[in-house]
Design a protein around this motif. Sequence first.
Motif, PDB file in Angstrom:
ATOM      1  N   GLU A 252       0.819  -1.222   0.000  1.00  0.00           N
ATOM      2  CA  GLU A 252       0.000   0.000   0.000  1.00  0.00           C
ATOM      3  C   GLU A 252       0.844   1.260   0.000  1.00  0.00           C
ATOM      4  OE1 GLU A 252      -3.830   0.239   2.253  1.00  0.00           O
ATOM      5  OE2 GLU A 252      -2.980  -1.462   3.360  1.00  0.00           O
ATOM      6  N   GLN A 253       0.282   2.280  -0.575  1.00  0.00           N
ATOM      7  CA  GLN A 253       0.830   3.629  -0.510  1.00  0.00           C
ATOM      8  C   GLN A 253      -0.285   4.585  -0.870  1.00  0.00           C
ATOM      9  OE1 GLN A 253       4.532   6.363  -2.132  1.00  0.00           O
ATOM     10  NE2 GLN A 253       4.113   4.448  -3.144  1.00  0.00           N
ATOM     11  N   GLY A 254      -0.626   5.513   0.016  1.00  0.00           N
ATOM     12  CA  GLY A 254      -1.792   6.369  -0.207  1.00  0.00           C
ATOM     13  C   GLY A 254      -2.990   5.449  -0.445  1.00  0.00           C
TER      14      GLY A 254
ATOM     15  N   ALA B  80       3.132   3.594   3.864  1.00  0.00           N
ATOM     16  CA  ALA B  80       3.936   4.808   3.766  1.00  0.00           C
ATOM     17  C   ALA B  80       3.072   5.920   3.187  1.00  0.00           C
ATOM     18  CB  ALA B  80       5.128   4.565   2.860  1.00  0.00           C
ATOM     19  N   ALA B  81       3.263   7.137   3.658  1.00  0.00           N
ATOM     20  CA  ALA B  81       2.612   8.284   3.029  1.00  0.00           C
ATOM     21  C   ALA B  81       3.631   8.921   2.097  1.00  0.00           C
ATOM     22  CB  ALA B  81       2.122   9.259   4.094  1.00  0.00           C
ATOM     23  N   GLY B  82       3.961   8.196   1.076  1.00  0.00           N
ATOM     24  CA  GLY B  82       4.980   8.651   0.126  1.00  0.00           C
ATOM     25  C   GLY B  82       4.357   9.547  -0.917  1.00  0.00           C
ATOM     26  N   GLY B  83       4.956   9.616  -2.057  1.00  0.00           N
ATOM     27  CA  GLY B  83       4.484  10.535  -3.083  1.00  0.00           C
ATOM     28  C   GLY B  83       3.306  10.018  -3.889  1.00  0.00           C
ATOM     29  N   VAL B  84       2.968   8.718  -3.744  1.00  0.00           N
ATOM     30  CA  VAL B  84       1.891   8.174  -4.573  1.00  0.00           C
ATOM     31  C   VAL B  84       0.563   8.328  -3.855  1.00  0.00           C
ATOM     32  CG1 VAL B  84       0.936   6.028  -5.499  1.00  0.00           C
ATOM     33  CG2 VAL B  84       3.357   6.584  -5.870  1.00  0.00           C
ATOM     34  N   ARG B  85      -0.413   8.914  -4.574  1.00  0.00           N
ATOM     35  CA  ARG B  85      -1.743   9.150  -4.019  1.00  0.00           C
ATOM     36  C   ARG B  85      -2.681   7.981  -4.220  1.00  0.00           C
ATOM     37  NH1 ARG B  85      -4.850  11.936  -6.713  1.00  0.00           N
ATOM     38  NH2 ARG B  85      -3.420  12.990  -8.122  1.00  0.00           N
ATOM     39  N   GLY B  86      -2.576   7.374  -5.389  1.00  0.00           N
ATOM     40  CA  GLY B  86      -3.495   6.288  -5.732  1.00  0.00           C
ATOM     41  C   GLY B  86      -3.179   5.780  -7.115  1.00  0.00           C
ATOM     42  N   ILE B  87      -4.129   5.029  -7.685  1.00  0.00           N
ATOM     43  CA  ILE B  87      -3.937   4.511  -9.048  1.00  0.00           C
ATOM     44  C   ILE B  87      -4.578   5.489 -10.025  1.00  0.00           C
ATOM     45  CG2 ILE B  87      -4.621   2.660 -10.627  1.00  0.00           C
ATOM     46  CD1 ILE B  87      -4.113   0.681  -8.346  1.00  0.00           C
ATOM     47  N   ASP B  88      -3.792   6.015 -10.943  1.00  0.00           N
ATOM     48  CA  ASP B  88      -4.320   6.945 -11.948  1.00  0.00           C
ATOM     49  C   ASP B  88      -5.065   6.185 -13.036  1.00  0.00           C
ATOM     50  OD1 ASP B  88      -4.080   9.868 -13.197  1.00  0.00           O
ATOM     51  OD2 ASP B  88      -3.763   8.399 -14.812  1.00  0.00           O
ATOM     52  N   HIS B  89      -4.412   5.169 -13.587  1.00  0.00           N
ATOM     53  CA  HIS B  89      -5.101   4.332 -14.577  1.00  0.00           C
ATOM     54  C   HIS B  89      -4.405   2.990 -14.699  1.00  0.00           C
ATOM     55  CE1 HIS B  89      -2.027   6.321 -17.197  1.00  0.00           C
ATOM     56  NE2 HIS B  89      -2.077   5.209 -17.925  1.00  0.00           N
ATOM     57  N   LEU B  90      -5.145   2.060 -15.311  1.00  0.00           N
ATOM     58  CA  LEU B  90      -4.610   0.727 -15.592  1.00  0.00           C
ATOM     59  C   LEU B  90      -4.645   0.551 -17.102  1.00  0.00           C
ATOM     60  CD1 LEU B  90      -6.747  -0.944 -12.844  1.00  0.00           C
ATOM     61  CD2 LEU B  90      -4.246  -0.735 -12.791  1.00  0.00           C
ATOM     62  N   ALA B  91      -3.586  -0.034 -17.647  1.00  0.00           N
ATOM     63  CA  ALA B  91      -3.547  -0.236 -19.096  1.00  0.00           C
ATOM     64  C   ALA B  91      -3.520  -1.728 -19.389  1.00  0.00           C
ATOM     65  CB  ALA B  91      -2.314   0.454 -19.680  1.00  0.00           C
ATOM     66  N   LEU B  92      -4.479  -2.177 -20.177  1.00  0.00           N
ATOM     67  CA  LEU B  92      -4.633  -3.608 -20.471  1.00  0.00           C
ATOM     68  C   LEU B  92      -4.539  -3.848 -21.969  1.00  0.00           C
ATOM     69  CD1 LEU B  92      -7.756  -4.321 -18.209  1.00  0.00           C
ATOM     70  CD2 LEU B  92      -5.367  -4.922 -17.725  1.00  0.00           C
TER      71      LEU B  92
ATOM     72  N   ALA C  41      -0.711   7.700  -9.455  1.00  0.00           N
ATOM     73  CA  ALA C  41      -0.897   9.156  -9.431  1.00  0.00           C
ATOM     74  C   ALA C  41      -0.035   9.784  -8.347  1.00  0.00           C
ATOM     75  CB  ALA C  41      -2.367   9.471  -9.166  1.00  0.00           C
ATOM     76  N   THR C  42       0.615  10.871  -8.697  1.00  0.00           N
ATOM     77  CA  THR C  42       1.389  11.625  -7.710  1.00  0.00           C
ATOM     78  C   THR C  42       1.166  13.116  -7.953  1.00  0.00           C
ATOM     79  OG1 THR C  42       3.634  12.203  -7.000  1.00  0.00           O
ATOM     80  CG2 THR C  42       3.405  11.403  -9.232  1.00  0.00           C
ATOM     81  N   ASP C  43       1.333  13.912  -6.922  1.00  0.00           N
ATOM     82  CA  ASP C  43       1.214  15.360  -7.093  1.00  0.00           C
ATOM     83  C   ASP C  43       2.563  15.992  -7.403  1.00  0.00           C
ATOM     84  OD1 ASP C  43      -1.495  15.366  -6.623  1.00  0.00           O
ATOM     85  OD2 ASP C  43      -1.217  15.433  -4.443  1.00  0.00           O
ATOM     86  N   ASP C  44       3.611  15.172  -7.353  1.00  0.00           N
ATOM     87  CA  ASP C  44       4.939  15.721  -7.624  1.00  0.00           C
ATOM     88  C   ASP C  44       5.804  14.624  -8.238  1.00  0.00           C
ATOM     89  OD1 ASP C  44       7.463  16.784  -7.677  1.00  0.00           O
ATOM     90  OD2 ASP C  44       7.371  17.639  -5.651  1.00  0.00           O
ATOM     91  N   VAL C  45       5.722  14.535  -9.546  1.00  0.00           N
ATOM     92  CA  VAL C  45       6.395  13.411 -10.214  1.00  0.00           C
ATOM     93  C   VAL C  45       7.912  13.547 -10.104  1.00  0.00           C
ATOM     94  CG1 VAL C  45       6.502  14.394 -12.553  1.00  0.00           C
ATOM     95  CG2 VAL C  45       6.297  11.907 -12.263  1.00  0.00           C
ATOM     96  N   VAL C  46       8.394  14.773 -10.031  1.00  0.00           N
ATOM     97  CA  VAL C  46       9.845  14.955  -9.910  1.00  0.00           C
ATOM     98  C   VAL C  46      10.342  14.360  -8.597  1.00  0.00           C
ATOM     99  CG1 VAL C  46      11.671  16.682  -9.643  1.00  0.00           C
ATOM    100  CG2 VAL C  46       9.955  16.947 -11.457  1.00  0.00           C
ATOM    101  N   ALA C  47       9.644  14.695  -7.493  1.00  0.00           N
ATOM    102  CA  ALA C  47      10.044  14.154  -6.194  1.00  0.00           C
ATOM    103  C   ALA C  47       9.900  12.631  -6.182  1.00  0.00           C
ATOM    104  CB  ALA C  47       9.193  14.790  -5.083  1.00  0.00           C
ATOM    105  N   ALA C  48       8.791  12.141  -6.748  1.00  0.00           N
ATOM    106  CA  ALA C  48       8.550  10.695  -6.745  1.00  0.00           C
ATOM    107  C   ALA C  48       9.634   9.981  -7.546  1.00  0.00           C
ATOM    108  CB  ALA C  48       7.161  10.397  -7.296  1.00  0.00           C
ATOM    109  N   ALA C  49       9.999  10.545  -8.693  1.00  0.00           N
ATOM    110  CA  ALA C  49      11.025   9.927  -9.527  1.00  0.00           C
ATOM    111  C   ALA C  49      12.383   9.958  -8.823  1.00  0.00           C
ATOM    112  CB  ALA C  49      11.109  10.650 -10.880  1.00  0.00           C
ATOM    113  N   ARG C  50      12.655  11.056  -8.128  1.00  0.00           N
ATOM    114  CA  ARG C  50      13.925  11.141  -7.383  1.00  0.00           C
ATOM    115  C   ARG C  50      13.989  10.091  -6.282  1.00  0.00           C
ATOM    116  NH1 ARG C  50      16.743  15.285  -9.100  1.00  0.00           N
ATOM    117  NH2 ARG C  50      15.789  17.352  -9.252  1.00  0.00           N
TER     118      ARG C  50
END
Lengths: 598, 598
Positions: free
Chosen positions: B319-321, B412-424, B494-503
Amino acid sequence: MRTSIATVSLSGSLTEKLDAAARAGFDGVEIFENDLLASPLTPEEIRARCADLGLTVDLYQPMRDMEAVPEAEFARNLRRARHKFELMRRLGADTVLVCSSVSPQAVDDDALAAEQLSRLADLAREFGVRVAYEALAWGRHVSTYDHAWRIVETAGHPALGTCLDSFHILSRGSDPKGIEDIPGEKIFFLQLADAPLLAMDVLQWSRHYRCFPGQGGFDVAGMLRHVLRTGYDGPLSLEVFNDVFRQAEASPTAVDARRSLLVLQEAVGRAVLPEPVVPTGVAFAELVTPDAEPFAALLGALGFTRTARHRGKPVALWEQGDARILVNTGPAVRRDGTQLAAIGLESPDPAGAARRAEALLAPVLPRRRAPEDVPLDAVAAPDGTELFFCATGRPELPDWRADFEDTGRPPAAGGVRGIDHLALTQPWHHFDEAALFYRGVLGLTTRESVDVADPYGLLRSRAVTTADGGVRIALTVGAAPTDDTVHAQHIALATDDVVAAARRFRAAGGSPLPVPANYYDDLAARFEFADGELETYRELGILYDRDDRGVFRHCYTRTIGRVFFELVQRDGGYRGYGAANAPVRLAAQHAVRALTGG
Amino acid sequence: MRTSIATVSLSGSLTEKLDAAARAGFDGVEIFENDLLASPLTPEEIRARCADLGLTVDLYQPMRDMEAVPEAEFARNLRRARHKFELMRRLGADTVLVCSSVSPQAVDDDALAAEQLSRLADLAREFGVRVAYEALAWGRHVSTYDHAWRIVETAGHPALGTCLDSFHILSRGSDPKGIEDIPGEKIFFLQLADAPLLAMDVLQWSRHYRCFPGQGGFDVAGMLRHVLRTGYDGPLSLEVFNDVFRQAEASPTAVDARRSLLVLQEAVGRAVLPEPVVPTGVAFAELVTPDAEPFAALLGALGFTRTARHRGKPVALWEQGDARILVNTGPAVRRDGTQLAAIGLESPDPAGAARRAEALLAPVLPRRRAPEDVPLDAVAAPDGTELFFCATGRPELPDWRADFEDTGRPPAAGGVRGIDHLALTQPWHHFDEAALFYRGVLGLTTRESVDVADPYGLLRSRAVTTADGGVRIALTVGAAPTDDTVHAQHIALATDDVVAAARRFRAAGGSPLPVPANYYDDLAARFEFADGELETYRELGILYDRDDRGVFRHCYTRTIGRVFFELVQRDGGYRGYGAANAPVRLAAQHAVRALTGG
């Protein structure tokens, strides 16, 4: 003339595309922007790679929505252009393609277009770049080549010229004669593509259905003649967007592409190739199979005699009339299973035929398969079928039959006269290539393509033939790439009396493909027959078709491996292959397979 | 209302088609002449087979080029018709379809057409047959439904009526309102088909691109409402010519067909189905894999915590967010390899959602996988993905997490908020089915289809989403039937700060998908960035896109099995999925695969 190909015409990574283009013998490439963006190579590395491969970078493309826009927008465009010109300097590309704008922001103002293109050309010149302006067929305000040329002429800038594209010109039905009014040195680039004649939205047509010259319905050679009269001496470059080529392996596509240009260059008198040597008939068809017995039984029932055997290999020659079938059970059988692997073509000049094939990039096969063999000229067709150019009983030329030792049994003079046609299933990705190959290499004529409904998908079929029908090859392609080996190949045997031939086949224990009774009820509805005629067909599994010239009657054997035989009687100049009956035949073959688990 | 399907809409032998239609719950069939001709069954046997399967034979089709021809030709036509009427008596079919003539012999003479159709109807009546006359969109002189009806009205024959076909009416842009002027009892038959909105020759469009109602761009429901207002009470019958369906297995196509009719009947108020229960979010995504270690490392680097384990099975919850990922290594792993196997959909009414899915022919999965499990309502999507309707932390409903035992480690309350989308990735033959499934069963909205250039072929991609974006599923289909398993599935976080999440991902040892430098040079040409912004993207492998509303920034992990992850930041209401960047991403993935031999 120099030849070039756009990277968008080939599949794979940029490296794979460049390798394939160089191996096929192209002199240069157009680099499509998306291929560069997706490549891990830097522009300098791409430049070096091209140089190593002997390729020049003839064009970078495309720039879009550049001209005839409000000044603020044009300033952004110039900014973008500067980045691209810097990139081109690193890449070693000196010509950029600018497509006529499709932007809703563009205005219908030729003077503005000319002025902005001049300013773009000013900037380009700083980087040693030339701008080639092209009319897209769906351009918002500029959609014809003469309109694009008027704008270029108005601009009168040395670094601004036009790019001509056969698709954009011919898809709109523009008269290409006006090209001759453009000074050759102002044609900065020439893109060539053909397309099947489809009535559809031109953008979709262009993006998905283009093909190489000679594979579609446009008079690309006619258009090219007009271009050459201007003195144009830049490259002939292929730019083909095609959904099938995108999936096919790059190397064979590049060979197909280059062959199409060679044939085109010959047509306009800019390439001298060995003359075509049109075959006059089928000398033999060769089947490979791990087990000769089923064919021995089938050929025997069809009235063939085993007249000879090869001196050095397990190959038997079966004859009847002028039909000759080789059955090869040797360990050299090149592909798995039972199939039609080679065709002997009766050739007036076998060596000349091979020279032309080689010039047109057909893989040449070793002249002797074994030291004691008669040397035979042979090449591989795109589907791997081996084509032997040979002579039968002509004293001035080596006779392929000299490799064979008679069994002492003379050929039966049964009902079969010779081979009417051969039907070959083509790999999905190279159907158009095959037609162009047989036309270009052997001088055969391609006939119209027809759709045939198989119970499990639509097939497409197209014949290539000599003018007198001495050689007829029916090329068929399945509904999907996976179908390459699903559909059978066949040998159609010509007879003057299919009823007698079918009766003999039955009497000799042959088992014909069963034809549903419903088919005959439908024949009764469609045609009027003499008394008893239809009953005979029904009894013997004979199918019936008619065109404006004559009548076609035919029946089928069961399938062995991937191969079956057909007995055909053509009367009154019938020209087809019984395509109307193919769905019934295909369904019957599926039904037999379902029963036998094959 | 009764439902029917034309045999031409399904693949295989006539027997396979009838079986598939019956199993999917159709009441009747239209028998296409070629299917009958190719069948080894007699008409009586076909009739008995249909009766055994509970199918009526609602139409026999087609008769062509019948009317408005010279008398000698019409006499031949009547002779042919007599044969077909005899056949129909044996078959137990009481309605025949007569298409408006395309023959060059036909004359533009409505009175003659009416008179000859009357004579045909006289003959039909002797056999207990009714004639349904239909305007083909490409008919020579009769190409609109109102014209066909005028001729039928003029004839005034009790055994002559009209057949309406949504394709022929809507493809021409005819106003269907005029249908209400036809008395319902004179509409002898109704054929329904949809089609994507293509600008192409109508004959080719009809023969190759039709699809089931709700899968194309026509307002089939609107047209049907007009028909129902006439009092028409015959069957709703699907007649779809489609190159893809011809190759697909008959059974799933028949289910897809019947589902499309159920959705259509509901739309016009002629079927009562359980209400759609639109999911509000993604409760979890479940990966199956033989080896949990690579995912443990990857999820750890992405900031996930393993918060719980299943009480009875080797399934870990990360889990995360609000993002929850199940990693299942159990022996019950249903398919080979590593893939995204199930989606938990947060549902306001799980049981109601399952009831609707079942009513729309989705296979229902057992409610409990093991006796101790919380009962979960679940169905299979067309590609086999399991959809669980569930509740997370809602006291009034069983919580799927009750099956899990906490590890004691909080998410963890990391940078990920939830699932933005799933690709099938969808099976090639059922892309349109999938979109209709998600729309009809889950009440999602289908977005526009886009082409994406993969280095080895064009892909097609289409999203289905809830209005607020709580659930977004991107459906992608490959260029050929063989591509089902080539392309990867993915989970976008989904993240609100992709730069931080990627770092963070990098710092934790994660290895992002490398993005070519050329891509960033192009971004610099296309957009203006703040100082250092582009360098950050370049350093972290972040891709950038923009639409008229906002900005999309995203980056990718490497692929494990068939699955990878994406980190995405949507700003300002951006609605897409970064399709502009997909070619670069696909090329990079191919490059990695080529290097690692995967």
